[in-house]
Scaffold this motif. Structure first.
Motif, PDB file in Angstrom:
ATOM      1  N   MET A  14      14.050  -7.097  -1.633  1.00  9.18           N
ATOM      2  CA  MET A  14      12.991  -8.098  -1.768  1.00  9.18           C
ATOM      3  C   MET A  14      13.186  -9.270  -0.815  1.00  9.18           C
ATOM      4  SD  MET A  14      10.158  -8.628  -3.346  1.00  9.18           S
ATOM      5  CE  MET A  14      10.117  -7.882  -4.965  1.00  9.18           C
ATOM      6  N   TRP A  15      14.430  -9.706  -0.639  1.00  5.03           N
ATOM      7  CA  TRP A  15      14.687 -10.823   0.289  1.00  5.03           C
ATOM      8  C   TRP A  15      14.187 -10.484   1.707  1.00  5.03           C
ATOM      9  CZ3 TRP A  15      15.788 -15.567  -1.128  1.00  5.03           C
ATOM     10  CH2 TRP A  15      16.514 -15.807  -2.297  1.00  5.03           C
ATOM     11  N   LEU A  16      14.327  -9.231   2.087  1.00  4.99           N
ATOM     12  CA  LEU A  16      13.896  -8.799   3.417  1.00  4.99           C
ATOM     13  C   LEU A  16      12.388  -8.976   3.580  1.00  4.99           C
ATOM     14  CD1 LEU A  16      14.325  -7.394   6.131  1.00  4.99           C
ATOM     15  CD2 LEU A  16      14.280  -5.198   4.931  1.00  4.99           C
ATOM     16  N   TRP A  17      11.629  -8.557   2.568  1.00  9.67           N
ATOM     17  CA  TRP A  17      10.166  -8.640   2.678  1.00  9.67           C
ATOM     18  C   TRP A  17       9.695 -10.087   2.610  1.00  9.67           C
ATOM     19  CZ3 TRP A  17      10.398  -4.476   4.796  1.00  9.67           C
ATOM     20  CH2 TRP A  17      11.034  -3.348   4.261  1.00  9.67           C
ATOM     21  N   TYR A  18      10.340 -10.900   1.790  1.00 13.70           N
ATOM     22  CA  TYR A  18      10.004 -12.323   1.792  1.00 13.70           C
ATOM     23  C   TYR A  18      10.309 -12.942   3.156  1.00 13.70           C
ATOM     24  CZ  TYR A  18       9.264 -12.571  -3.299  1.00 13.70           C
ATOM     25  OH  TYR A  18       8.784 -12.432  -4.572  1.00 13.70           O
ATOM     26  N   GLY A  19      11.379 -12.467   3.788  1.00 12.23           N
ATOM     27  CA  GLY A  19      11.759 -12.994   5.092  1.00 12.23           C
ATOM     28  C   GLY A  19      10.731 -12.719   6.174  1.00 12.23           C
ATOM     29  N   LEU A  20       9.880 -11.710   5.955  1.00 16.28           N
ATOM     30  CA  LEU A  20       8.821 -11.384   6.910  1.00 16.28           C
ATOM     31  C   LEU A  20       7.504 -12.091   6.594  1.00 16.28           C
ATOM     32  CD1 LEU A  20       9.300  -7.506   7.301  1.00 16.28           C
ATOM     33  CD2 LEU A  20      10.058  -9.292   8.873  1.00 16.28           C
ATOM     34  N   SER A  21       7.429 -12.726   5.433  1.00 18.63           N
ATOM     35  CA  SER A  21       6.147 -13.185   4.896  1.00 18.63           C
ATOM     36  C   SER A  21       5.759 -14.587   5.354  1.00 18.63           C
ATOM     37  CB  SER A  21       6.193 -13.183   3.365  1.00 18.63           C
ATOM     38  OG  SER A  21       6.589 -11.919   2.878  1.00 18.63           O
ATOM     39  N   GLN A  22       4.441 -14.799   5.446  1.00 19.15           N
ATOM     40  CA  GLN A  22       3.886 -16.140   5.669  1.00 19.15           C
ATOM     41  C   GLN A  22       3.165 -16.661   4.425  1.00 19.15           C
ATOM     42  OE1 GLN A  22       1.798 -14.917   9.172  1.00 19.15           O
ATOM     43  NE2 GLN A  22       3.810 -14.205   9.793  1.00 19.15           N
ATOM     44  N   ALA A  23       2.967 -15.791   3.453  1.00 19.31           N
ATOM     45  CA  ALA A  23       2.416 -16.168   2.145  1.00 19.31           C
ATOM     46  C   ALA A  23       2.716 -15.006   1.202  1.00 19.31           C
ATOM     47  CB  ALA A  23       0.915 -16.418   2.216  1.00 19.31           C
ATOM     48  N   CYS A  24       2.819 -15.308  -0.097  1.00 17.25           N
ATOM     49  CA  CYS A  24       3.128 -14.222  -1.031  1.00 17.25           C
ATOM     50  C   CYS A  24       2.481 -14.456  -2.394  1.00 17.25           C
ATOM     51  CB  CYS A  24       4.639 -14.051  -1.200  1.00 17.25           C
ATOM     52  SG  CYS A  24       5.401 -15.294  -2.265  1.00 17.25           S
ATOM     53  N   PHE A  25       2.262 -13.351  -3.078  1.00 12.45           N
ATOM     54  CA  PHE A  25       1.861 -13.348  -4.481  1.00 12.45           C
ATOM     55  C   PHE A  25       3.004 -12.749  -5.275  1.00 12.45           C
ATOM     56  CE2 PHE A  25       0.375 -10.507  -7.900  1.00 12.45           C
ATOM     57  CZ  PHE A  25      -0.166 -11.440  -8.776  1.00 12.45           C
ATOM     58  N   VAL A  26       3.440 -13.429  -6.335  1.00 14.09           N
ATOM     59  CA  VAL A  26       4.490 -12.907  -7.204  1.00 14.09           C
ATOM     60  C   VAL A  26       3.833 -12.316  -8.443  1.00 14.09           C
ATOM     61  CG1 VAL A  26       6.562 -13.439  -8.530  1.00 14.09           C
ATOM     62  CG2 VAL A  26       6.179 -14.553  -6.331  1.00 14.09           C
ATOM     63  N   GLY A  27       4.050 -11.020  -8.645  1.00 13.84           N
ATOM     64  CA  GLY A  27       3.318 -10.272  -9.641  1.00 13.84           C
ATOM     65  C   GLY A  27       3.791 -10.432 -11.068  1.00 13.84           C
ATOM     66  N   GLY A  28       3.228  -9.583 -11.915  1.00 12.36           N
ATOM     67  CA  GLY A  28       3.483  -9.691 -13.345  1.00 12.36           C
ATOM     68  C   GLY A  28       2.795 -10.893 -13.952  1.00 12.36           C
ATOM     69  N   SER A  29       1.896 -11.509 -13.200  1.00 15.26           N
ATOM     70  CA  SER A  29       1.240 -12.742 -13.650  1.00 15.26           C
ATOM     71  C   SER A  29      -0.282 -12.605 -13.690  1.00 15.26           C
ATOM     72  CB  SER A  29       1.619 -13.909 -12.731  1.00 15.26           C
ATOM     73  OG  SER A  29       1.287 -13.623 -11.384  1.00 15.26           O
ATOM     74  N   LEU A  30      -0.780 -11.467 -13.190  1.00 15.96           N
ATOM     75  CA  LEU A  30      -2.227 -11.216 -13.187  1.00 15.96           C
ATOM     76  C   LEU A  30      -2.569 -10.082 -14.148  1.00 15.96           C
ATOM     77  CD1 LEU A  30      -4.983 -11.897 -11.904  1.00 15.96           C
ATOM     78  CD2 LEU A  30      -4.421 -10.320 -10.043  1.00 15.96           C
ATOM     79  N   ASN A  31      -1.584  -9.255 -14.449  1.00 11.17           N
ATOM     80  CA  ASN A  31      -1.799  -8.114 -15.348  1.00 11.17           C
ATOM     81  C   ASN A  31      -1.781  -8.568 -16.807  1.00 11.17           C
ATOM     82  OD1 ASN A  31       1.022  -8.678 -15.141  1.00 11.17           O
ATOM     83  ND2 ASN A  31       1.449  -6.725 -16.128  1.00 11.17           N
ATOM     84  N   GLU A  32      -2.053  -7.642 -17.706  1.00 14.65           N
ATOM     85  CA  GLU A  32      -1.960  -7.898 -19.149  1.00 14.65           C
ATOM     86  C   GLU A  32      -0.766  -7.134 -19.704  1.00 14.65           C
ATOM     87  OE1 GLU A  32      -3.617  -9.834 -21.055  1.00 14.65           O
ATOM     88  OE2 GLU A  32      -5.508 -10.291 -20.080  1.00 14.65           O
ATOM     89  N   PRO A  33       0.101  -7.720 -20.544  1.00 15.39           N
ATOM     90  CA  PRO A  33       0.047  -9.110 -20.990  1.00 15.39           C
ATOM     91  C   PRO A  33       0.647 -10.090 -19.991  1.00 15.39           C
ATOM     92  CG  PRO A  33       1.913  -8.012 -22.007  1.00 15.39           C
ATOM     93  CD  PRO A  33       1.189  -6.961 -21.210  1.00 15.39           C
ATOM     94  N   GLY A  34       1.243  -9.578 -18.928  1.00 15.40           N
ATOM     95  CA  GLY A  34       1.810 -10.472 -17.926  1.00 15.40           C
ATOM     96  C   GLY A  34       3.137 -11.060 -18.360  1.00 15.40           C
ATOM     97  N   GLY A  35       3.431 -12.235 -17.840  1.00 15.36           N
ATOM     98  CA  GLY A  35       4.709 -12.895 -18.109  1.00 15.36           C
ATOM     99  C   GLY A  35       5.301 -13.494 -16.868  1.00 15.36           C
ATOM    100  N   GLY A  36       5.071 -12.819 -15.718  1.00 14.20           N
ATOM    101  CA  GLY A  36       5.528 -13.365 -14.449  1.00 14.20           C
ATOM    102  C   GLY A  36       6.918 -12.927 -14.053  1.00 14.20           C
TER     103      GLY A  36
END
Length: 439
Positions: free
Chosen positions: A324-346
């Motif tokens: 995961m650190w590798l993909w964040y290292g390539l990113s200019q913006a990100c969405f962190v999941g588990g926060s849009l689904n049901e029931p979610g939690g983040g």
């Protein structure tokens, strides 16, 4: 270390229920196992007779999954560097893979061992304790098991809950089985809570307030592993990504990928520089997410097939584990999941923020409520109500340099003022290690 109070046994109904569902649990393991050998290995670790120990008298960390493993990383690394043998148990496959990717390598090969946590049955746990003979048990963040804690008490081994968090929803769940929860919490040796709300919820459930303190969240003390930062820079050159606009959808659950990619699809088709990296939370969903990309006619490459990002790649499916650190290292913006689904939690929002990546989440982030709330106050995070709004926020981070810089600066303010929890955790562990050494 002497334990003053007698061990309180778990209720009959709890142990009977575990016995009833054990065959179903074994079946579930078989269903998700990659092959017969993997199934057999996991059964040995879950149900005995257990792997031979590399070391005895270990510091035992129980970390449920990836998030807890990442939180415990600096603690585990601290004690490995000092030469302490460490045993890590996980509940999930992804958690174990993450632990092994971090520590099952030089110079820690002889000191580190990672296995699954056995089923919470008295005979199995007694056998596990007898085989591994740990000198301290540290539970990280959320997962507490009644028979596990009772057996630690029985064997006079300090059992501490580190970096504890407890949402209001989870507290209500524990409250419904008070006859199970209260004795379990009373047998904890100590608890370090992330925030006062968590501390109070545990106290309301039966924990002695004199056995707890609030020390903040250890996750604020994380730093990005340098080898992933360097690898990301190398990928930018090798894959010619300098001019690509890269969004990462991280730790996603169903149906987050499909909903977000549908909103991104016209933008990906209209802008050849735009690239979306998708990192599903669970490996058993990798093929499912690939099929989503195919249905949307998005040109997709897969990490698992050793494919690289090409000039016409629209989606890169990061179907690997522990990167995961590798993909964040390539990113200019990100969405962190588990926060849009049901029931979610983040999931953990701090990793991208450490790398100065503007971060967007959905509205259901109750697992990280206190952390997110602090960033909201300082305007260091964006929260979208639905997939359409989230995609617009992500694109805005790419196009609006001033907004991006403001988000990053405000996030850094929150990160900087919350450091220091790691040292307080080390002090507590050292205290009990000294007690066990002198007893």
């Amino acid at each position: 270390m002497a334990q003053k109070n007698a061990v309180q046994q778990t209720p009959f109904w709890y142990n009977f229920l575990l016995t009833c569902i054990k065959p179903l649990y074994r079946w579930k393991i078989k269903q998700r196992a990659e092959n017969a050998a993997a199934f057999q290995q996991e059964c040995i670790e879950r149900f005995g007779p257990f792997q031979p120990p590399k070391n005895l008298e270990t510091i035992w960390f129980h970390v449920v999954s990836v998030g807890e493993t990442n939180a415990a990383q600096p603690l585990i690394e601290h004690y490995l560097k000092l030469g302490h043998p460490v045993l890590v148990t996980n509940t999930t496959k992804t958690g174990q893979a993450r632990a092994k990717s971090l520590f099952l390598k030089a110079p820690y090969l002889d000191l580190f061992q990672a296995v699954y946590l056995p089923v919470d049955q008295k005979p199995l746990l007694k056998q596990f304790f007898d085989v591994y003979q740990p000198k301290l048990l540290a539970l990280v963040e959320t997962e507490i098991w009644p028979n596990l804690i009772a057996e630690a008490k029985q064997q006079q081994i300090p059992c501490i809950l580190l970096n504890a968090r407890l949402s209001e929803k989870s507290a209500k769940g524990y409250g419904k089985v008070a006859r199970l929860t209260k004795p379990m919490l009373q047998q904890l040796t100590w608890m370090l809570a992330q925030d006062r709300a968590t501390q109070q919820r545990y106290v309301d459930l039966g924990l002695d307030q004199n056995k707890s303190q609030v020390v903040g969240n250890i996750k604020f003390d994380i730093t990005a592993p340098q080898h992933y930062v360097s690898q990301a820079e190398q990928f930018k050159q090798d894959w010619q990504l300098e001019h690509r606009q890269i969004i990462t959808l991280a730790s996603t659950h169903a149906p987050e990928e499909e909903n977000l990619l549908k909103q991104l699809q016209p933008h990906l088709n209209a802008n050849s520089n735009l690239l979306c990296i998708v990192v599903p939370r669970h490996p058993e969903r990798f093929d499912e997410v690939y099929q989503v990309c195919q249905r949307l006619n998005l040109n997709t490459q897969r990490r698992s097939l050793k494919q690289t990002i090409q000039a016409d790649t629209q989606v890169f499916l990061a179907d690997s584990m522990g990167e995961m650190w590798l993909w964040y290292g390539l990113s200019q913006a990100c969405f962190v999941g588990g926060s849009l689904n049901e029931p979610g939690g983040g999931h953990n929002i701090l990793e991208p923020m450490v790398l100065d990546v503007p971060t967007v989440i959905g509205p259901r982030y109750f697992n990280f409520q206190s952390i997110v709330d602090e960033f909201v106050v300082e305007q260091g995070i964006l929260i979208g109500d639905d997939a359409a709004q989230i995609v617009q926020q992500l694109l805005s981070c790419l196009e609006n340099t001033a907004q991006k810089q403001r988000l990053v600066q405000q996030a850094q303010l929150v990160l900087q003022r919350n450091t220091g929890s790691l040292q307080k955790h080390i002090q507590l562990i050292d205290h009990y290690l000294q007690q066990t050494a002198s007893s």
